[in-house]
Scaffold this motif. Structure first.
Motif, PDB file in Angstrom:
ATOM      1  N   SER B  31     -16.129  74.780   6.823  1.00 48.04           N
ATOM      2  CA  SER B  31     -17.450  75.011   7.401  1.00 48.04           C
ATOM      3  C   SER B  31     -17.319  74.933   8.912  1.00 48.04           C
ATOM      4  O   SER B  31     -16.416  74.277   9.436  1.00 48.04           O
ATOM      5  CB  SER B  31     -18.453  73.970   6.904  1.00 48.04           C
ATOM      6  N   LYS B  80     -25.871  77.647   6.592  1.00 47.88           N
ATOM      7  CA  LYS B  80     -26.375  76.439   5.926  1.00 47.88           C
ATOM      8  C   LYS B  80     -27.671  75.998   6.594  1.00 47.88           C
ATOM      9  O   LYS B  80     -28.650  75.701   5.948  1.00 47.88           O
ATOM     10  CB  LYS B  80     -25.317  75.356   6.052  1.00 47.88           C
ATOM     11  N   ASP B  99     -21.319  77.746   6.028  1.00 47.71           N
ATOM     12  CA  ASP B  99     -20.342  77.414   4.992  1.00 47.71           C
ATOM     13  C   ASP B  99     -19.460  78.626   4.770  1.00 47.71           C
ATOM     14  O   ASP B  99     -19.943  79.713   4.494  1.00 47.71           O
ATOM     15  CB  ASP B  99     -21.063  77.037   3.695  1.00 47.71           C
TER      16      ASP B  99
END
Lengths: 326, 443, 288
Positions: B31, B80, B99
């Motif tokens: 991420s 996200k 992500d």
């Protein structure tokens, strides 16, 4: 402790130089001249130096701890330097109690009354010396005989003293010359004088070491020596019977000690090269004026103290050349 | 005699531990957090929101004014959230959390390694493409490049300087880039020359990188107007003003921009980014980062996606050493210590430096002994000892007269001070205050 | 007596007399008229020269008072109403009664409440630390603890508490000059109305982060839940940017808000201990 990361503003590295290292480098630079004085004046020179150092360190510790009530900073080495310099500025045969008084004046008045290291306006060792010179003129000018001298005397005179007295009495220079030491003796330091000022050669060696280690820059010593030399040469050229050869001015008295070790004291000298040259020339001019026209045979300590007082002014008006400035 | 800048400067130990390590590609992390303010100027405005799918190279935040720049996604995956997290400035900043899923690039990007020398664009088109590609100065200051390429009215550049100095100790990312992407940098330089409409470009490299000097001198022969100058090793030669002074002898006037003396400076990394942005249509979303430190098991140079957390880089270089005390984003002289390893790599991150515990703490500082070393090392000719005292006593009108605003924050004064005084801390603080005073006066 | 003595005395007398004459004329020529009331007002000021009134020292304030037509905008926080009444008397004006104020540091992020997440190692002033980064904890709003307020205080009204990590105001010493308010880079200090017996009910937090983030950084952070706002019958509490604020001019010290605060961000000081009834209620609440 725990594994927390440290955060601090940049830069994150340091040159690893420290004030203490600088002070010790000054001490190393003075060692040759100190050894020479022990060789010339005997164990008395060592005695004077040790008393001065011990007294300076003790006074610094006591005053900081009990009067100023701050953490004593004797380990920074500055009291050590002051002690040695004070010893260098007195005759080797001086009584111990006078040195202790001088140390108190140097540390108490010269340094700590202004706030301690870095805040003093005047060179502390010189404050001590001038204090003693004015308070105890007899003891401060009773020069012990050097080891080499074959005369059966307890005290001898310094070359500058001989010149001053002779010229004041109207004796022409040519008649004084036989009383003065040879040039080689003056270079080596085989003559009367204060403990640390006699060996010009070894003082220069110490100066070169400090120059190499970047403790000092050339500006102050060179400007003092050059200005003293030039002015002395002008007078000598104009009236050789009334003024001595500039070599005597350069090689005798405290000129080298003052120019190399005392005037270059970081705290009380200007910050910029230009300012340092102004300061050096000022010291040179005042020194030679006192020597030629004043009541004292030697003037470098007064000259340095006077120019010390001008240092803040020089710092205010002489600025470094700014990048991209006019 | 090698050229160098005239005034001041220091020479800290170079410690270029990773100079022999070729650039490796670090795969995208799980991420990323991509801040929308990775440049000097107005932060970009996010144009994606939670749940959006993004591809590598897609714009996720749009430039909000002229002195601002686009931010592109460095990974492919799902947004996200758009939220705040601390970046290397130490304060929470807005950014996009993504992500990562796969590694899907937008179609426009030419991913081949083939060198593309020719271009037929006009100067304006180059500037526009640089702006679109979100290119900023990669030397660390992150000034948007397109702004530099448009001189203010009445000023004209006559020389382009390419900064390959890398005077910060430890860092080697520019060095490796010069060795491995030599031709690309030269093409990028030509593009910049065209955009600026100048005939002459000089690449300045410090003499501790003889291989780069030799290679670039060799290759630059076929490019018209580009020459290479070897410079004496001295910090802060990589500073814009110092580099101009070292190469051309000109002095940027106090308070002025380099363009005032007809020079524009760009980093080698920027030149490479310009090449990629124009010849390969690849926006700026990855950069070479040096990860180094005396205790790091394998110091390396990594090609890293913007937004990658620092911890991922440290893992790639063999993990966080046991006795780490400080993590610095950037070099040891001007980099910023970071408080958390979640801080992402941004466009301006030239290196991550790990310091051992013993080196992390400063020594206690004592009184100034007026040794004047700070004055003699200051490359701008300021009096750091005085500026510190003035800041301490909050006498800001005098510090303004003493030219505090000209300070380039190189840290040479704090580095040299034998009393360990935090000169730059106070000067930086004073600079901030004086800046505020000047701004309020203008209003 | 020789002629020299007479000569010397005569010369000095002439010089002295002429200097006196010159001084007399110079003094008249450059005489600046000053309203005598300025001196009178100044004598009644506390002579603290703290700048709390907004003027550069007591003299400047006295000049401003003499010039002013009404005293409503002028206030000496140190001297308070008593001083201002005297000033008003001298000038024949009406003094406006003002509530006494006291400074309060709105952060209770002590070492126990707010875990350290890194170590700061730079120049130890709040101003510099805050220009470097957000601070040693995860709370970017709270007290840094390096004591810029302590340095700014001329009245010894702030004590640094190494055990707490945040400074505290000594109410008895505080004159509400506002020097600390200016000095705090985090804008934590507020001048609040001074209640009898130094009682106070105040939100000791400035954290404007969302509840979860704030709570994670500090156990006693205000999370902006607005429970206190609902409890307050005097509209003294407002919630803005996830942060509650109690307006001390509206607060009646009813103490209804403090028990409902889920994070104990509301501080009550100098009250007698609560009756057992209330404590029981509190326990019930937490048991749920």
């Amino acid at each position: 402790m725990s594994n927390l990361l440290t955060v601090s503003p940049s830069p994150h590295v340091h040159s690893d130089d420290s004030t203490r290292k600088i002070m010790y480098r000054v001490v190393y630079a003075m060692i040759p001249a100190l050894l020479w004085s022990v060789f010339i004046f005997g164990i008395d020179a060592l005695r004077v130096t040790l008393i001065a150092v011990a007294a300076c360190i003790a006074f610094e510790y006591l005053i900081q701890k009990y009067l100023m009530k701050i953490n004593p900073s004797v380990t920074d080495g500055s009291a050590l330097v002051t002690g040695i310099l004070l010893a260098f500025n007195v005759p080797a045969g001086i009584p111990w109690w006078i040195i202790v008084i001088g140390s108190l004046a140097a540390i108490g008045i010269g340094k700590l009354s202004f706030g301690g290291l870095g805040s003093n306006i005047f060179n502390p060792a010189l404050v001590g010396r001038v204090f003693l010179l004015i308070s105890f003129p007899v003891q401060m000018t009773s020069w012990p005989v050097t080891r080499q001298s074959d005369v059966d005397a307890v005290t001898s005179a310094t070359p500058l003293g001989i010149i001053k007295e002779g010229l004041t009495n109207g004796t022409p220079v040519s008649q004084l010359l036989p009383d003065l030491p040879a040039t080689s003796d003056m270079l080596l330091g085989n003559m009367g004088g204060s403990l640390g000022e006699i060996s010009v050669l070894l003082l220069i060696v110490g100066g070169l070491y400090m120059l190499f280690k970047k403790v000092i820059t050339w500006h102050i010593p060179v400007s003092i020596i050059v200005s003293v030399g030039i002015i002395a040469a002008i007078f000598w050229g104009a009236a050789p019977q009334n003024y001595v050869n500039p070599v005597y001015h350069l090689l005798t008295g405290g000129l080298m000690l003052g120019a190399i070790f005392m005037a270059t004291d970081m705290v009380s000298s200007p910050m910029t090269p230009k300012g340092q040259i102004i300061y050096g020339v000022g010291i040179g001019v005042i020194t030679i004026s006192i020597r030629l026209f004043g009541a004292y045979p030697e003037g470098i300590s007064f000259a340095i103290l006077i120019m010390n007082a001008f240092t803040p002014l020089i710092n205010t008006y002489v600025k470094p050349k700014r990048f991209g400035g006019k | 005699m090698l050229k160098t800048f005239k005034k001041g400067g220091v020479h800290p130990p170079e410690n270029k531990l990773s100079s022999g390590k070729p650039i490796e590609v670090l795969p995208p992390p799980a991420s990323v957090f991509i801040p929308v303010a990775q440049h000097i100027g107005a932060p970009a405005t996010p144009v994606v929101s939670r749940g959006d799918t993004v591809k590598v190279g897609q714009i996720i935040a749009k430039s909000s004014s002229f002195v601002s720049t686009n931010i592109h996604s460095s990974v492919s995956g799902k947004v996200k959230k758009v939220d705040f997290q601390a970046d290397s400035s130490g304060y929470p900043k807005q950014g996009v959390f993504i992500d990562v899923a796969g590694d899907e690039w937008i179609d426009e990007i030419d991913r081949s390694d083939e060198l593309k020398k020719e271009f037929e664009l006009s100067g304006e088109e180059i500037v526009r493409k640089i702006q679109d590609a979100g290119i900023v100065g990669l030397g660390g200051a992150t000034f948007p490049t397109h702004v530099k390429l448009v001189p203010p009215k009445g000023m004209k550049a006559d020389v382009l300087l390419i900064n390959g100095v890398e005077c910060e100790p430890y860092l080697t990312s520019d060095h490796r880039l010069m060795l491995e992407k030599t031709e690309e940098i030269l093409v990028g330089t030509q593009l910049l020359m065209k955009a600026l409409n100048v005939e002459k470009a000089v690449i300045g490299i410090e003499n501790n990188k003889p291989d780069a000097i030799q290679l670039l001198t060799e290759k630059s022969k076929t490019y018209q107007g580009i020459s290479v100058v070897a410079l004496k090793v001295k910090y802060p030669q990589g500073g814009e003003k110092q580099l101009i002074n070292a190469v051309t002898g000109r002095e940027v006037p106090s308070g002025g921009l380099p363009i005032a003396v007809g020079a524009v400076v760009s980093n080698v990394g920027t030149a490479f980014a310009v090449y990629e942005g124009i010849q390969k249509n690849k926006p700026l979303f990855e950069r070479v980062v040096t990860i180094t430190g005396k205790a790091v098991s394998s110091p390396s140079n990594l090609l890293v996606r913007v937004g990658t957390p620092t911890s991922v880089l440290i893992e790639a270089a063999g993990g966080l050493p046991e006795n780490s005390g400080k993590v610095i984003s950037g070099g040891p002289m001007m980099g910023r210590a970071i408080a958390s390893l979640d801080v992402p790599v941004t466009k301006g991150t030239s290196g991550i430096l790990l310091m051992e515990k013993e080196q992390s703490k400063r020594k206690e500082y004592i009184a100034c002994i007026r040794c004047s070393r700070c004055v003699s090392v200051c490359p701008i000719g300021l009096e750091p000892y005085l500026l510190m005292t003035l800041s301490e006593k909050q006498i800001f009108d005098q510090s303004e007269d003493a030219k505090i605003m000209d300070c380039i924050e190189c840290g040479s004064c704090s580095y040299t001070c034998p009393s360990n005084r935090p000169l730059l801390d106070y000067i930086r603080f004073g600079k901030g205050k004086v800046g505020q005073i000047i701004r309020s006066r203008k209003k | 007596m020789s002629i020299t003595v007479i000569y010397t005395v005569a010369t000095l007398s002439v010089i002295g007399t002429s200097a006196a004459v010159i001084l007399y004329f110079v003094a008249r020529k450059f005489n600046v008229y000053e309203d005598p009331r300025i001196d009178e007002v100044e004598q009644n000021l506390p002579a603290a020269n703290c700048g709390g009134c907004g003027y550069a020292g007591c003299r400047a304030f006295a000049e401003a008072c003499v010039k002013a037509n009404d005293l409503s905008d002028l206030d000496c926080p140190v001297g308070g109403n008593e001083t201002m009444n005297k000033v008003a008397e001298i000038l024949g004006l009406e003094a406006v009664k003002k509530d006494a104020r006291v400074a309060f540091i709105r952060c209770n992020g002590t070492c126990d409440h707010r875990p350290k997440t890194n170590i700061y190692d730079g120049a130890t002033t709040c101003a510099i630390a805050s220009s470097v980064y957000s601070g040693e904890t995860d709370c970017q709003w709270g007290c840094l603890g390096y004591g810029d307020c302590y340095d700014a205080c001329d009245f010894d009204a702030i004590e640094l508490r190494a055990d707490l990590g945040v400074p505290r105001i000594i109410d008895d010493m505080c004159v509400a000059c506002g020097a600390c308010v200016e000095a705090c880079p985090k804008d934590l200090i507020e001048l609040r109305k001074k209640f009898p017996k130094d009682r106070k009910v105040v939100v000791a937090c400035r954290n404007q982060d969302k509840g979860g983030v704030a709570r994670k950084a500090c156990a006693v952070a205000c999370i902006g839940c607005s429970k206190c706002e609902k409890e307050c019958k005097f509209d003294a509490i407002t919630i803005e940017n996830n942060l509650a604020f109690i307006d001390s001019d509206k607060c009646k010290l009813c103490r209804k808000c403090a028990p409902v605060c889920p994070t104990n961000a509301i501080i009550e000081e100098n009250f007698p201990p609560r009756k057992i009834k209330v404590e029981e209620k509190e326990e019930c609440n937490t048991a749920k």
